[in-house]
Design an enzyme around this catalytic site. Structure first.
Site, PDB file in Angstrom:
ATOM      1  N   THR A  83       0.824  -1.213   0.000  1.00 34.08           N
ATOM      2  CA  THR A  83       0.000   0.000   0.000  1.00 34.08           C
ATOM      3  C   THR A  83       0.856   1.261   0.000  1.00 34.08           C
ATOM      4  O   THR A  83       0.440   2.297  -0.499  1.00 34.08           O
ATOM      5  CB  THR A  83      -0.931  -0.030   1.230  1.00 34.08           C
ATOM      6  OG1 THR A  83      -1.816  -1.136   1.082  1.00 34.08           O
ATOM      7  CG2 THR A  83      -1.753   1.227   1.379  1.00 34.08           C
ATOM      8  N   SER A 130       1.583  -7.646  -0.759  1.00 30.59           N
ATOM      9  CA  SER A 130       2.440  -8.544   0.020  1.00 30.59           C
ATOM     10  C   SER A 130       1.864  -9.941   0.187  1.00 30.59           C
ATOM     11  O   SER A 130       2.579 -10.856   0.594  1.00 30.59           O
ATOM     12  CB  SER A 130       2.785  -7.934   1.367  1.00 30.59           C
ATOM     13  OG  SER A 130       1.644  -7.851   2.183  1.00 30.59           O
ATOM     14  N   THR A 163       1.629  -4.265   4.220  1.00 29.21           N
ATOM     15  CA  THR A 163       1.499  -4.556   5.657  1.00 29.21           C
ATOM     16  C   THR A 163       0.895  -5.929   5.946  1.00 29.21           C
ATOM     17  O   THR A 163       1.051  -6.449   7.042  1.00 29.21           O
ATOM     18  CB  THR A 163       0.649  -3.477   6.363  1.00 29.21           C
ATOM     19  OG1 THR A 163      -0.668  -3.511   5.825  1.00 29.21           O
ATOM     20  CG2 THR A 163       1.261  -2.100   6.227  1.00 29.21           C
ATOM     21  N   ASP A 164       0.190  -6.516   4.943  1.00 28.31           N
ATOM     22  CA  ASP A 164      -0.466  -7.805   5.221  1.00 28.31           C
ATOM     23  C   ASP A 164       0.523  -8.889   5.635  1.00 28.31           C
ATOM     24  O   ASP A 164       0.218  -9.736   6.466  1.00 28.31           O
ATOM     25  CB  ASP A 164      -1.246  -8.284   3.980  1.00 28.31           C
ATOM     26  CG  ASP A 164      -2.490  -7.454   3.744  1.00 28.31           C
ATOM     27  OD1 ASP A 164      -2.874  -6.684   4.647  1.00 28.31           O
ATOM     28  OD2 ASP A 164      -3.075  -7.564   2.646  1.00 28.31           O
TER      29      ASP A 164
HETATM   30  C1  SIN Z   1      -0.345  -5.336   1.022  1.00 32.40           C
HETATM   31  O1  SIN Z   1      -0.061  -5.942   2.037  1.00 32.40           O
HETATM   32  O2  SIN Z   1       0.347  -5.372   0.000  1.00 32.40           O
HETATM   33  C2  SIN Z   1      -1.599  -4.545   0.960  1.00 32.40           C
HETATM   34  C3  SIN Z   1      -2.011  -3.997   2.270  1.00 32.40           C
HETATM   35  C4  SIN Z   1      -1.049  -3.007   2.842  1.00 32.40           C
HETATM   36  O3  SIN Z   1       0.063  -2.787   2.396  1.00 32.40           O
HETATM   37  O4  SIN Z   1      -1.475  -2.357   3.840  1.00 32.40           O
END
Ligand code: SIN
Length: 414
Positions: A83, A130, A163-164
């Site tokens: 993100t 991710s 973040t995932d």
């Molecule tokens: C991801 O993990 O690529 C999408 C969600 C995020 O980065 O918060």
């Protein structure tokens, strides 16, 4: 003296109204600012398109205001996607977005303030949501970081990441980057083109941390929302800003206005003291993860795993029997509390050597001749690790040994 005309009950009412408005706002943001269902696998055409003219003008003005520090430490920003590199179809809204779209160069260029604290170099490792990051990618990324950190002129590395799966990649790097220079993993919960994106401030905090001599010997860290968290303990608790935290242990410090300030340091094994050498490793041993629950009978696997992690606070008799049988076939079984908070039962995690591992045996010490049954290999217990992280440590441990006693030693040390 004139007395206030506002009565205490009015304050209480006011606080209630403000609280419910904040909760409503958070709900709306949480519902809207989610990545689009289908993650973007490769950089889209939008990656090279200007994001929006208004923010671009803002960046140019800030760029003019920043005096780059030519003597600042060098920091390499390795971008993987997420993100923090996300772009919306309708920038400046709460609308959905495509994670992993902007390049490393675009992300860093959008934060001119970085130049006050570091001389930035960038590298594009991948540009994906991710959820598409694989264990093979962890290995490649760790190898790359191990190589670049040998450069004498490089103070540290920042990895931008979705973040995932951020906590998993960060923990893998914590175990396998064999350097004491800072490695900081950072993400964002709002896309770069959104309202009040958190990526720029998180990136600034991450770069300031990676550039700081105070961050040496602290292992791999996650810097989000001005908090400096040990990668061993960092967790994504929820999908809003402020959503990264540690459990009872693991927050090392904060990025204050004057720069990173540390109050704690990890003491378990990592960095230069890590025994895990990825030189001859390209793929990691297969490890499955499963839950125990009331009435559970335990899981069997068709994937032929080398290890299994069971998230449990205590197994049913049937689960015990299933995992005992699995251990008997040579599969290493690790148990971990779902909360990741438990530290008991690791055997010798504190003072002195581990006690002899408890083995099950049906051999009897009486004089009656009975067939001797081979002892069942012991169960390994994780200390203060979520089951997801216990799985990563087991994958790494299994690159060295499949002896459960030796794996327990590793779980007690890392
Ligand atoms: C991801 O993990 O690529 C999408 C969600 C995020 O980065 O918060």
């Amino acid at each position: 003296m004139q007395r206030s005309l506002i009565r205490p009950e009015s304050y209480v009412r006011l606080v209630r109204v403000v609280r419910s408005s904040v909760a409503l706002f958070a709900l709306v943001v949480g519902a809207c600012v989610r990545p689009s269902a289908a993650p973007v696998v490769s950089p889209s055409p939008a990656a090279t398109a200007p994001v929006a003219s208004a923010p671009a003008a803002g960046v140019a003005a800030r760029q003019a205001a920043v005096v780059p520090n030519p003597n600042a430490p060098k920091v390499l920003v390795i971008a993987t996607g997420g993100t923090i590199a996300g772009v919306q179809d309708a920038p400046g809204t709460l609308g959905s977005y495509r994670a992993g779209t902007l390049t490393a160069e675009q992300i860093t260029a959008s934060v001119p303030e970085l130049a006050r604290y570091a001389r930035i170099e960038t590298e594009q490792f991948s540009n994906v949501a991710s959820t598409l990051v694989t264990p093979e990618m962890w290995v490649k990324l760790a190898k790359r970081i191990n190589v670049v950190l040998q450069r004498g002129d490089l103070a540290g590395v920042v990895v931008t990441h979705g973040t995932d799966r951020l906590e998993e990649t960060a923990f893998f790097l914590y175990l396998t980057v064999r350097s004491n220079k800072p490695v900081v993993v950072v993400g964002a919960q709002r896309p770069a083109t959104g309202i009040s994106p958190d990526g720029p401030i998180n990136l600034l905090g991450a770069v300031r941390t990676a550039a700081s001599p105070k961050a040496v010997h602290k292992g791999v860290m996650v810097v989000m929302d001005d908090r400096i968290l040990s990668a061993r303990e960092s967790r994504k608790l929820y999908q809003r800003t402020g959503g990264f935290d540690t459990g009872d242990m693991g927050m090392l410090g904060v990025v204050a206005s004057q720069g990173p300030e540390f109050f704690f340091a990890p003491v378990r094994r990592f960095g230069e003291r890590s025994e895990f050498d990825l030189e001859r490793v390209d793929t990691l041993p297969k490890v499955e993860l499963t839950m125990s629950y009331p009435g559970g009978t335990g899981q069997t696997f068709t994937t032929n795993p080398k290890g299994v992690v069971v998230a449990t606070t205590g197994m049913t008799a049937a689960e015990n029997a299933t995992y005992r049988a699995l251990r008997q076939t040579g599969v290493v079984v690790v148990t971990s509390f779902t909360s990741g908070e438990n530290v008991n039962g690791g055997g010798g995690g504190g003072d002195g050597p581990p006690p002899p591992a408890r083995t099950d045996t049906t051999a009897r010490r009486d004089s009656v001749a009975r067939p001797v049954v081979a002892p069942v290999p012991p169960n390994v217990v994780a200390q203060h690790l979520t089951a997801t992280k216990a799985r990563i440590l087991l994958m790494v441990a299994l690159t060295k040994t499949n002896d459960p006693r030796e794996v327990q030693r590793i779980f007690n040390e890392y």
